[in-house]
Design a protein around this motif. Structure first.
Motif, mmCIF file in Angstrom:
data_model
loop_
_atom_site.group_PDB
_atom_site.id
_atom_site.type_symbol
_atom_site.label_atom_id
_atom_site.label_comp_id
_atom_site.label_asym_id
_atom_site.label_seq_id
_atom_site.Cartn_x
_atom_site.Cartn_y
_atom_site.Cartn_z
ATOM 1 N N MET A 121 10.757 13.812 1.535
ATOM 2 C CA MET A 121 10.980 12.477 2.043
ATOM 3 C C MET A 121 9.663 11.702 2.014
ATOM 4 S SD MET A 121 12.546 11.597 5.725
ATOM 5 C CE MET A 121 12.905 9.977 6.206
ATOM 6 N N THR A 122 9.693 10.529 1.417
ATOM 7 C CA THR A 122 8.481 9.722 1.336
ATOM 8 C C THR A 122 8.529 8.622 2.390
ATOM 9 O OG1 THR A 122 9.451 8.227 -0.278
ATOM 10 C CG2 THR A 122 8.224 10.111 -1.140
ATOM 11 N N THR A 123 7.364 8.317 2.899
ATOM 12 C CA THR A 123 7.275 7.215 3.853
ATOM 13 C C THR A 123 6.645 6.026 3.142
ATOM 14 O OG1 THR A 123 5.129 8.000 4.614
ATOM 15 C CG2 THR A 123 7.057 8.724 5.859
ATOM 16 N N LYS A 124 7.124 4.868 3.478
ATOM 17 C CA LYS A 124 6.637 3.649 2.849
ATOM 18 C C LYS A 124 5.399 3.156 3.592
ATOM 19 C CE LYS A 124 8.403 -0.492 0.820
ATOM 20 N NZ LYS A 124 9.542 -1.337 0.587
ATOM 21 N N THR A 125 4.378 2.798 2.840
ATOM 22 C CA THR A 125 3.166 2.262 3.423
ATOM 23 C C THR A 125 3.442 0.860 3.950
ATOM 24 O OG1 THR A 125 1.889 3.484 1.786
ATOM 25 C CG2 THR A 125 0.752 1.720 2.940
ATOM 26 N N PRO A 126 3.025 0.565 5.173
ATOM 27 C CA PRO A 126 3.263 -0.782 5.704
ATOM 28 C C PRO A 126 2.557 -1.840 4.843
ATOM 29 C CG PRO A 126 2.401 0.695 7.410
ATOM 30 C CD PRO A 126 2.333 1.424 6.109
ATOM 31 N N LEU A 127 3.206 -2.977 4.729
ATOM 32 C CA LEU A 127 2.636 -4.068 3.951
ATOM 33 C C LEU A 127 1.522 -4.754 4.729
ATOM 34 C CD1 LEU A 127 5.875 -5.725 2.536
ATOM 35 C CD2 LEU A 127 4.249 -4.293 1.313
ATOM 36 N N SER A 128 0.517 -5.164 4.006
ATOM 37 C CA SER A 128 -0.568 -5.930 4.618
ATOM 38 C C SER A 128 -0.264 -7.417 4.464
ATOM 39 C CB SER A 128 -1.889 -5.605 3.915
ATOM 40 O OG SER A 128 -1.860 -6.103 2.580
ATOM 41 N N GLY A 129 -1.034 -8.237 5.148
ATOM 42 C CA GLY A 129 -0.915 -9.677 4.971
ATOM 43 C C GLY A 129 -1.187 -10.072 3.537
ATOM 44 N N GLU A 130 -2.129 -9.377 2.904
ATOM 45 C CA GLU A 130 -2.446 -9.684 1.503
ATOM 46 C C GLU A 130 -1.265 -9.378 0.584
ATOM 47 O OE1 GLU A 130 -5.749 -8.678 -1.949
ATOM 48 O OE2 GLU A 130 -6.290 -8.364 0.159
ATOM 49 N N ASP A 131 -0.511 -8.341 0.882
ATOM 50 C CA ASP A 131 0.692 -8.051 0.092
ATOM 51 C C ASP A 131 1.666 -9.223 0.159
ATOM 52 O OD1 ASP A 131 -0.105 -5.413 -0.648
ATOM 53 O OD2 ASP A 131 0.662 -4.625 1.260
ATOM 54 N N TRP A 132 1.842 -9.765 1.351
ATOM 55 C CA TRP A 132 2.726 -10.925 1.520
ATOM 56 C C TRP A 132 2.172 -12.147 0.800
ATOM 57 C CZ3 TRP A 132 7.544 -11.334 3.444
ATOM 58 C CH2 TRP A 132 8.050 -10.252 4.145
ATOM 59 N N ILE A 133 0.869 -12.326 0.862
ATOM 60 C CA ILE A 133 0.235 -13.473 0.188
ATOM 61 C C ILE A 133 0.435 -13.360 -1.323
ATOM 62 C CG2 ILE A 133 -2.025 -14.462 -0.392
ATOM 63 C CD1 ILE A 133 -2.759 -13.991 2.612
ATOM 64 N N LYS A 134 0.216 -12.182 -1.867
ATOM 65 C CA LYS A 134 0.433 -11.988 -3.308
ATOM 66 C C LYS A 134 1.882 -12.272 -3.674
ATOM 67 C CE LYS A 134 -3.254 -8.631 -4.084
ATOM 68 N NZ LYS A 134 -3.571 -7.216 -4.329
ATOM 69 N N ALA A 135 2.810 -11.785 -2.862
ATOM 70 C CA ALA A 135 4.228 -12.039 -3.115
ATOM 71 C C ALA A 135 4.541 -13.527 -2.984
ATOM 72 C CB ALA A 135 5.091 -11.222 -2.161
#
Length: 193
Positions: free
Chosen positions: A1-15
């Motif tokens: 089972m893999t756990t998902k790494t929490p998104l950073s603010g920068e991930d949201w900014i890139k998106a």
């Protein structure tokens, strides 16, 4: 089972930039971006108060990464003005913007600035900073103050236009920018030339 790494603010900014690049400013919506990131919309609120906060942080991030960070990279090189101009063209045409939506990003920001005063103010400040820096590099190559400013406007204006052409695969952004830089350097704008 893999756990998902929490998104950073920068991930949201890139998106957010990817949404802007593909659908315009109206595409910057928390729910749509969350869907793209395959997370719940609630995750958005860990990093941003609301969509206007995301937009403000996107503009701040863009000014820092697409201008200040590039200038710092170029300045970290001890080369002369000519070497630094080449490094600047290389940095301006590399693939660092892929995570942000690619070559369409700058054009999308310019379109956003046509209708939003906050975006327009950030864009104007970025354009002024970039033009002043490019003019400074031309001056380091021995160009007069007038020729340095002209060279900066020509090189920067060409970058904006060639990015638009490159989105339709009508230009090779890097090759065309280096060809223009060579022509400008050979144009005789140096003092005493």
């Amino acid at each position: 089972m893999t756990t998902k790494t929490p998104l950073s603010g920068e991930d949201w900014i890139k998106a957010g930039f990817r949404a802007l690049s593909s659908g315009g400013v109206q595409a910057i919506r928390a729910e749509a971006i969350a869907r793209d990131l395959k997370v719940s919309k609630g995750s958005f609120y860990w990093h941003f108060k609301d969509v206007p906060d995301l937009k403000a942080q996107m503009l701040e991030h863009w000014a820092g990464q697409a201008t200040d960070a590039i200038i710092a990279d170029v300045e970290a090189n001890d080369g002369l003005g000519l070497e630094q101009l080449r490094l600047l063209v290389e940095a301006a045409t590399d693939d660092r913007n892929l995570a942000y939506g690619g070559v369409r990003t700058e054009g999308a920001i310019r379109e956003w600035a046509r209708y939003d005063s906050a975006a327009a103010a950030v864009l104007k400040a970025v354009d002024q900073r970039r033009l002043a820096y490019v003019a400074e590099l031309f001056a380091r190559c021995g160009f007069s103050a007038t020729s340095s400013r002209s060279g900066a406007k020509i090189l920067y204006g060409a970058l904006i236009g060639l990015e638009a052409l490159a989105t339709g695969e009508l230009a090779d952004l890097r090759a065309d920018m280096f060809a223009l830089l060579s022509a400008l350097l050979e144009s005789g704008g140096r003092q005493g030339a």
